[in-house]
Write an enzyme that holds these catalytic residues in place. Structure first.
Site, short mmCIF file in Angstrom:
data_model
loop_
_atom_site.label_atom_id
_atom_site.label_comp_id
_atom_site.label_asym_id
_atom_site.label_seq_id
_atom_site.Cartn_x
_atom_site.Cartn_y
_atom_site.Cartn_z
N PRO A 40 0.82 -1.21 0.00
CG PRO A 40 -0.27 -1.27 2.06
CD PRO A 40 0.66 -2.04 1.18
CB VAL A 41 0.67 4.37 -2.11
CG1 VAL A 41 1.32 5.75 -2.17
CG2 VAL A 41 0.90 3.62 -3.40
N GLY A 42 2.18 4.95 0.83
CA GLY A 42 2.15 5.83 1.99
C GLY A 42 1.84 5.10 3.28
N GLY A 73 4.37 3.20 4.98
CA GLY A 73 5.58 2.92 5.75
C GLY A 73 6.23 1.59 5.39
N GLY A 91 7.62 0.95 2.45
CA GLY A 91 8.67 1.14 1.43
C GLY A 91 8.17 0.99 0.01
CB SER A 103 8.25 5.65 -2.57
OG SER A 103 8.83 5.67 -1.31
CB ALA A 104 12.29 2.13 -1.47
CB ALA A 105 9.21 -1.60 -3.61
CG ASP A 163 12.72 3.15 3.21
OD1 ASP A 163 13.36 3.01 4.27
OD2 ASP A 163 11.56 3.60 3.18
C1 MEV Z 1 10.78 5.93 6.20
O1 MEV Z 1 10.47 4.61 5.75
C2 MEV Z 1 11.92 5.89 7.17
C3 MEV Z 1 12.42 7.23 7.69
O2 MEV Z 1 13.52 6.94 8.56
C4 MEV Z 1 12.88 8.15 6.58
C5 MEV Z 1 14.17 7.70 5.90
O3 MEV Z 1 14.91 6.85 6.42
O4 MEV Z 1 14.43 8.23 4.81
C6 MEV Z 1 11.35 7.94 8.49
#
Ligand code: MEV
Length: 301
Positions: free
Chosen positions: A87-89, A91, A93, A95-97, A138
């Site tokens: 799911p987007v937004g 936590g 990851g 956007s990294a994936a 990430d």
């Molecule tokens: C976000 O997944 C993790 C944070 O530590 C930001 C980052 O590491 O870039 C909040």
């Protein structure tokens, strides 16, 4: 057509503190984003967010990934389709994936010969462009897979207990939360810096514990990390509700994972407690995802 996928991640320790150079331990999880690419007449990006060309509002990560790869290859027309279990937004990851999988797929389609280090580096540059102050965590974990200590870039053994994620389904903006912590840190450096440093110390202690499979002690420290994340203002009532639902139903530990504010929490599940934790998260209004960590980073499907 080329299809590549890259995993999401959960933090055992260290989100936010890692932005200030402290250590973090993060593991790739078996929830993946798939990116399909093929040559086409024009640039087309398709996802659940819509169909666009290069569009830094709707598809910022993929748009910047195409532009970055245009510096290496003659990419005039390409069709990119994104399918994600992340799911987007939230936590986890996402956007990294999507960034890592897009770069890898374009790398293969246009024969650029990038190494995994190159892919992680380019994906991190893109996260910085979109989010501002992003750590390499990430993007590195999504590229390399496994359990990774950052900034050391050290691979640790996989965690053997099941992982239960609880999603509040509240969108959270990493950029905004990282900005809030930066503001608090500049207002109260003598209070906030030691907290961030304590979080980093927990990751350093936990390295040995991961090698020893000592999940009870890892869990105790993760719970302390949760308290410190609350202290720096990235908690929420929904996250705390899911954290306590998990802890009261057999979780060894439960904490926020990622930027916080909304998004997800993560629990390490005790013996035979996986379903009880997942049910408790759902009863408390969250969405439960039972998963495990994975050694596999970005890959060609
Ligand atoms: C976000 O997944 C993790 C944070 O530590 C930001 C980052 O590491 O870039 C909040």
């Amino acid at each position: 057509m080329i299809t590549c996928s890259a995993p999401g991640k959960v933090y055992l320790f260290g989100e936010h503190a890692v932005v200030y150079g402290e250590s973090a331990i993060c593991c790739a999880v078996e929830l993946r984003t798939k990116v399909h690419v093929e040559k086409s007449e024009s640039i087309i990006i398709e996802s659940t967010l819509g169909t666009t060309g290069i569009d830094h509002e709707t598809h910022p990560y993929v748009s910047y990934a195409i532009e970055k790869m245009q510096q290496l290859a003659n990419i005039e027309g390409v069709r990119i389709r994104i399918e994600s279990e992340l799911p987007v937004g939230s936590g986890l990851g996402s956007s990294a994936a999507v960034t890592v999988a897009t770069i890898k797929a374009l790398d293969i389609l246009y024969e650029c010969g990038l190494s995994l280090e190159d892919i992680a580096g380019k994906a991190h540059e893109i996260e910085r462009m979109v989010q501002g102050n992003a750590s390499p965590t990430d993007t590195y974990v999504s590229t390399m897979g496994g359990v990774v200590m950052i900034p050391q870039r050290k691979k640790l053994p996989l965690i053997e207990c099941p992982i239960v994620i609880g999603n509040t389904n509240r969108f959270s903006s990493t950029k905004e939360l990282v900005g809030n912590v930066a503001k608090l840190r500049s207002e109260f450096p003598e209070i906030i810096e030691p907290i961030l440093s304590d979080i980093g110390q927990m990751s350093l202690l936990a390295e040995k514990l991961v090698h020893e499979n000592d999940y009870e002690t890892i869990g105790k420290l993760m719970n302390v990390n949760q308290g410190l994340l609350d202290a720096i203002g990235v908690g929420s009532a929904e996250l705390s509700t899911l954290v306590y639902a998990a802890r009261n139903n057999g979780a060894i530990s439960a904490k926020i994972t990622g930027a916080g504010g909304g998004g997800c929490m993560v629990a390490l599940a005790g013996k035979d407690s996986t379903s009880a934790i997942a049910n408790a998260i759902e009863d408390a209004g969250g969405e439960a995802i039972i998963t495990k960590n994975t050694e596999e980073g970005v890959r060609l499907e």
